[in-house]
Design a protein around this motif. Structure first.
Motif, PDB file in Angstrom:
ATOM      1  N   ASN A  77      60.092  36.227 -29.524  1.00 10.63           N
ATOM      2  CA  ASN A  77      59.645  35.539 -28.475  1.00 10.63           C
ATOM      3  C   ASN A  77      58.884  36.327 -27.479  1.00 10.63           C
ATOM      4  OD1 ASN A  77      60.416  32.150 -28.246  1.00 10.63           O
ATOM      5  ND2 ASN A  77      62.128  33.421 -29.308  1.00 10.63           N
ATOM      6  N   ILE A  78      58.651  37.747 -27.825  1.00 13.31           N
ATOM      7  CA  ILE A  78      57.992  38.337 -27.025  1.00 13.31           C
ATOM      8  C   ILE A  78      56.288  38.032 -26.956  1.00 13.31           C
ATOM      9  CG2 ILE A  78      57.321  40.771 -26.580  1.00 13.31           C
ATOM     10  CD1 ILE A  78      60.196  40.366 -26.518  1.00 13.31           C
ATOM     11  N   PRO A  79      55.778  37.864 -25.747  1.00 14.14           N
ATOM     12  CA  PRO A  79      54.541  37.288 -25.570  1.00 14.14           C
ATOM     13  C   PRO A  79      53.288  38.034 -26.112  1.00 14.14           C
ATOM     14  CG  PRO A  79      55.474  37.291 -23.520  1.00 14.14           C
ATOM     15  CD  PRO A  79      56.500  37.965 -24.337  1.00 14.14           C
ATOM     16  N   SER A  80      52.321  37.467 -26.908  1.00 14.11           N
ATOM     17  CA  SER A  80      51.399  38.042 -27.638  1.00 14.11           C
ATOM     18  C   SER A  80      50.028  37.496 -27.111  1.00 14.11           C
ATOM     19  CB  SER A  80      51.590  38.161 -28.924  1.00 14.11           C
ATOM     20  OG  SER A  80      51.460  36.903 -29.355  1.00 14.11           O
ATOM     21  N   ARG A  81      49.005  37.992 -27.684  1.00 11.96           N
ATOM     22  CA  ARG A  81      47.641  37.630 -27.492  1.00 11.96           C
ATOM     23  C   ARG A  81      47.436  36.163 -28.010  1.00 11.96           C
ATOM     24  NH1 ARG A  81      44.141  38.513 -31.573  1.00 11.96           N
ATOM     25  NH2 ARG A  81      45.088  39.959 -33.131  1.00 11.96           N
ATOM     26  N   HIS A  82      48.110  35.909 -29.043  1.00 12.57           N
ATOM     27  CA  HIS A  82      47.895  34.873 -29.543  1.00 12.57           C
ATOM     28  C   HIS A  82      48.555  33.551 -29.119  1.00 12.57           C
ATOM     29  CE1 HIS A  82      46.716  36.609 -33.535  1.00 12.57           C
ATOM     30  NE2 HIS A  82      47.707  37.302 -33.399  1.00 12.57           N
ATOM     31  N   ASP A  83      49.302  33.689 -27.998  1.00 15.68           N
ATOM     32  CA  ASP A  83      49.683  32.689 -27.286  1.00 15.68           C
ATOM     33  C   ASP A  83      48.741  32.306 -26.010  1.00 15.68           C
ATOM     34  OD1 ASP A  83      52.518  33.050 -28.387  1.00 15.68           O
ATOM     35  OD2 ASP A  83      53.004  34.637 -26.885  1.00 15.68           O
ATOM     36  N   LEU A  84      48.091  33.286 -25.924  1.00 18.21           N
ATOM     37  CA  LEU A  84      46.862  32.723 -24.826  1.00 18.21           C
ATOM     38  C   LEU A  84      46.023  31.809 -25.672  1.00 18.21           C
ATOM     39  CD1 LEU A  84      45.305  33.103 -22.319  1.00 18.21           C
ATOM     40  CD2 LEU A  84      44.251  35.108 -23.236  1.00 18.21           C
ATOM     41  N   THR A  85      45.835  32.044 -27.032  1.00 11.88           N
ATOM     42  CA  THR A  85      44.769  31.213 -27.485  1.00 11.88           C
ATOM     43  C   THR A  85      45.576  29.731 -27.771  1.00 11.88           C
ATOM     44  OG1 THR A  85      43.845  33.209 -28.693  1.00 11.88           O
ATOM     45  CG2 THR A  85      43.529  30.858 -29.770  1.00 11.88           C
ATOM     46  N   TRP A  86      46.739  29.779 -27.948  1.00 14.14           N
ATOM     47  CA  TRP A  86      47.615  28.514 -28.306  1.00 14.14           C
ATOM     48  C   TRP A  86      47.531  27.806 -26.919  1.00 14.14           C
ATOM     49  CZ3 TRP A  86      51.540  25.837 -26.461  1.00 14.14           C
ATOM     50  CH2 TRP A  86      52.096  24.747 -27.270  1.00 14.14           C
ATOM     51  N   PHE A  87      47.505  28.534 -25.831  1.00 15.05           N
ATOM     52  CA  PHE A  87      47.775  27.521 -24.692  1.00 15.05           C
ATOM     53  C   PHE A  87      46.049  27.159 -24.303  1.00 15.05           C
ATOM     54  CE2 PHE A  87      51.514  30.152 -23.567  1.00 15.05           C
ATOM     55  CZ  PHE A  87      52.366  28.931 -23.298  1.00 15.05           C
ATOM     56  N   LEU A  88      45.110  27.929 -24.374  1.00 14.57           N
ATOM     57  CA  LEU A  88      43.689  27.640 -24.299  1.00 14.57           C
ATOM     58  C   LEU A  88      43.494  26.368 -25.028  1.00 14.57           C
ATOM     59  CD1 LEU A  88      41.891  31.088 -24.054  1.00 14.57           C
ATOM     60  CD2 LEU A  88      42.370  29.388 -22.403  1.00 14.57           C
ATOM     61  N   LYS A  89      44.072  26.219 -26.283  1.00  4.03           N
ATOM     62  CA  LYS A  89      43.715  25.264 -27.017  1.00  4.03           C
ATOM     63  C   LYS A  89      44.943  24.032 -27.092  1.00  4.03           C
ATOM     64  CE  LYS A  89      41.072  27.474 -30.629  1.00  4.03           C
ATOM     65  NZ  LYS A  89      40.832  27.848 -31.983  1.00  4.03           N
ATOM     66  N   ALA A  90      45.773  24.181 -25.947  1.00  8.34           N
ATOM     67  CA  ALA A  90      46.769  23.145 -25.721  1.00  8.34           C
ATOM     68  C   ALA A  90      47.721  22.992 -26.745  1.00  8.34           C
ATOM     69  CB  ALA A  90      46.259  22.003 -25.353  1.00  8.34           C
ATOM     70  N   GLY A  91      47.917  24.036 -27.756  1.00  2.00           N
ATOM     71  CA  GLY A  91      48.622  23.924 -29.043  1.00  2.00           C
ATOM     72  C   GLY A  91      48.186  22.822 -30.238  1.00  2.00           C
ATOM     73  N   GLY A  92      46.954  22.322 -29.823  1.00  2.29           N
ATOM     74  CA  GLY A  92      46.364  21.406 -30.847  1.00  2.29           C
ATOM     75  C   GLY A  92      46.906  20.110 -30.461  1.00  2.29           C
ATOM     76  N   LEU A  93      47.738  19.913 -29.575  1.00  3.14           N
ATOM     77  CA  LEU A  93      48.757  18.837 -29.242  1.00  3.14           C
ATOM     78  C   LEU A  93      47.675  17.594 -28.967  1.00  3.14           C
ATOM     79  CD1 LEU A  93      51.575  20.166 -27.222  1.00  3.14           C
ATOM     80  CD2 LEU A  93      51.404  19.458 -29.590  1.00  3.14           C
ATOM     81  N   PHE A  94      46.482  17.838 -28.403  1.00  6.78           N
ATOM     82  CA  PHE A  94      45.793  16.558 -27.877  1.00  6.78           C
ATOM     83  C   PHE A  94      44.436  16.530 -28.755  1.00  6.78           C
ATOM     84  CE2 PHE A  94      48.057  18.335 -24.238  1.00  6.78           C
ATOM     85  CZ  PHE A  94      48.423  17.288 -23.639  1.00  6.78           C
ATOM     86  N   SER A  95      44.493  17.307 -29.794  1.00  5.69           N
ATOM     87  CA  SER A  95      43.129  17.351 -30.657  1.00  5.69           C
ATOM     88  C   SER A  95      43.728  17.230 -32.236  1.00  5.69           C
ATOM     89  CB  SER A  95      42.275  18.475 -30.504  1.00  5.69           C
ATOM     90  OG  SER A  95      42.002  18.427 -28.998  1.00  5.69           O
ATOM     91  N   LYS A  96      43.341  16.277 -32.720  1.00  9.22           N
ATOM     92  CA  LYS A  96      43.602  16.098 -34.268  1.00  9.22           C
ATOM     93  C   LYS A  96      42.751  17.116 -35.107  1.00  9.22           C
ATOM     94  CE  LYS A  96      43.932  12.623 -38.128  1.00  9.22           C
ATOM     95  NZ  LYS A  96      45.340  12.794 -38.332  1.00  9.22           N
ATOM     96  N   GLY A  97      43.705  17.814 -35.949  1.00 10.36           N
ATOM     97  CA  GLY A  97      43.199  18.773 -36.879  1.00 10.36           C
ATOM     98  C   GLY A  97      42.993  20.027 -36.066  1.00 10.36           C
TER      99      GLY A  97
END
Length: 355
Positions: free
Chosen positions: A218-238
């Protein structure tokens, strides 16, 4: 015969005189007895001994107004009993504590809990259940072992009991009491308090073990920033941004649980053992902090429960038997799948392996 009758008459006259004397003596003794005894509910001036010296109502050299002002501010007097805190007649901070607890804390807490439930319901109506986009493989991969799942459910189970029993203390008097009546409510509150006190230690142990087991993931990484920018894909199918064993949202849950659990554990121990580590004023602050942090934690865990159950297909399996569908793992934790299996995955969409 005549002498016998005269003798009886004289005896009756003597008995009547005796009863009359006793009645007069009792009537004369009643006022004196009333003045020397306390009358329950009677006037104050008749309830004290008039021959006793007057009781002072002022401190020498200090006006009555100044004396009561000091008492109102919590000035402590001298007592002969072991509990020296009994020398404080009025603890004004208690009024402030009650006003905050029954006012802003209860009101804002209800808004937070009601708001998160409304948002989750709205999200489910708009987005629906997040399904596995790609074709299922029929193969599984182990996400959590038995020990990890056991620690998770111990922590989760104790937290649920703590949440319900704590909310009952905060809101039960105005919600449950009118519905179930005083006796069932008293029993529920009593046993809820016992469960709250004892299961609190299980929750603390669970939080410690969770930190030890998963802090490295659970150490923060650069991939977390990408995940948040895309909202984890929670609002976009696929849309499935790459993530290691824990994505950005899960890391927020992790650190909220660790930090919030540590704060709840610290303040809770202070309240279970009052006056062992803190003063009365500090205990009042700890109680307010304990309740406020708990409300926020409940709101966060509600979102976690939603995603881990009805919100996302395949998510519950991770903490069920520990095995998850391989395609689910590819879509939501592609970097972790690469680390475990060695396969190369196209990141970002369906998470299919590279040819």
């Amino acid at each position: 015969m005549e002498g016998h009758r005269m003798k009886q008459a004289s005896m009756k006259s003597a008995l009547a005189a005796l009863l009359l004397g006793i009645g007069l003596a009792g009537g004369l003794a009643l006022p004196a007895a009333a003045q020397s005894s306390v009358r329950v509910g009677g006037p104050v001036d008749q309830a004290v001994d008039r021959d006793a010296p007057p009781v002072p109502t002022e401190i020498l050299g200090q006006s009555r107004a100044d004396s009561w002002h000091g008492i109102r501010l919590g000035e402590q007097g001298t007592v002969s009993i072991p509990n020296k805190q009994a020398g404080v007649l009025i603890q004004s901070e208690g009024e402030a504590w009650r006003a905050v607890r029954n006012g802003p804390l209860s009101q804002y807490g209800s808004w937070v809990l009601g708001g998160i439930l409304a948002l989750l319901a709205l999200f489910f109506l708009v987005r629906g259940r997040i399904r596995i986009d790609g074709p299922k493989t029929g193969r599984t991969i182990q996400r959590f072992n038995a020990f990890e799942r056991g620690v998770h459910w111990m922590t989760a189970g104790s937290f649920v009991v703590l949440a319900f029993s704590g909310l009952n203390l905060l809101y039960g008097r105005h919600t449950l009491l009118p519905l179930i009546g005083p006796e069932p409510f008293a029993a529920l509150s009593h046993y809820g308090k016992l469960a709250h006190n004892f299961l609190g230690f299980a929750f603390i142990l669970g939080v410690v073990l969770i930190f030890v087991m998963w802090v490295g993931h659970n150490i923060p990484s650069r991939h977390d920033l990408t995940w948040f920018l895309k909202a984890g894909g929670l609002f976009s199918k696929g849309v499935h941004p790459p993530a290691h064993k824990f994505n950005g949202g899960q890391k927020v849950i992790f650190w909220s649980t660790v930090a919030g659990g540590a704060a709840l554990g610290f303040t809770g121990v202070q309240l279970i053992f009052p006056f062992s580590f803190a003063t009365l004023e500090e205990l009042q602050l700890f109680q307010l902090a304990h309740a406020a942090i708990a409300v926020v934690m409940i709101a966060i865990i509600l979102a976690h429960i939603y995603i881990g159950s009805i919100g996302m297909e395949g998510a519950f399996d991770a903490m069920g038997d520990g095995q998850v569908e391989l395609q689910w793992a590819r879509e939501h934790h592609s970097l972790w799948v690469e680390e475990v299996t060695g396969e190369k995955i196209h990141h970002g969409h369906h998470g299919t392996p590279a040819e």
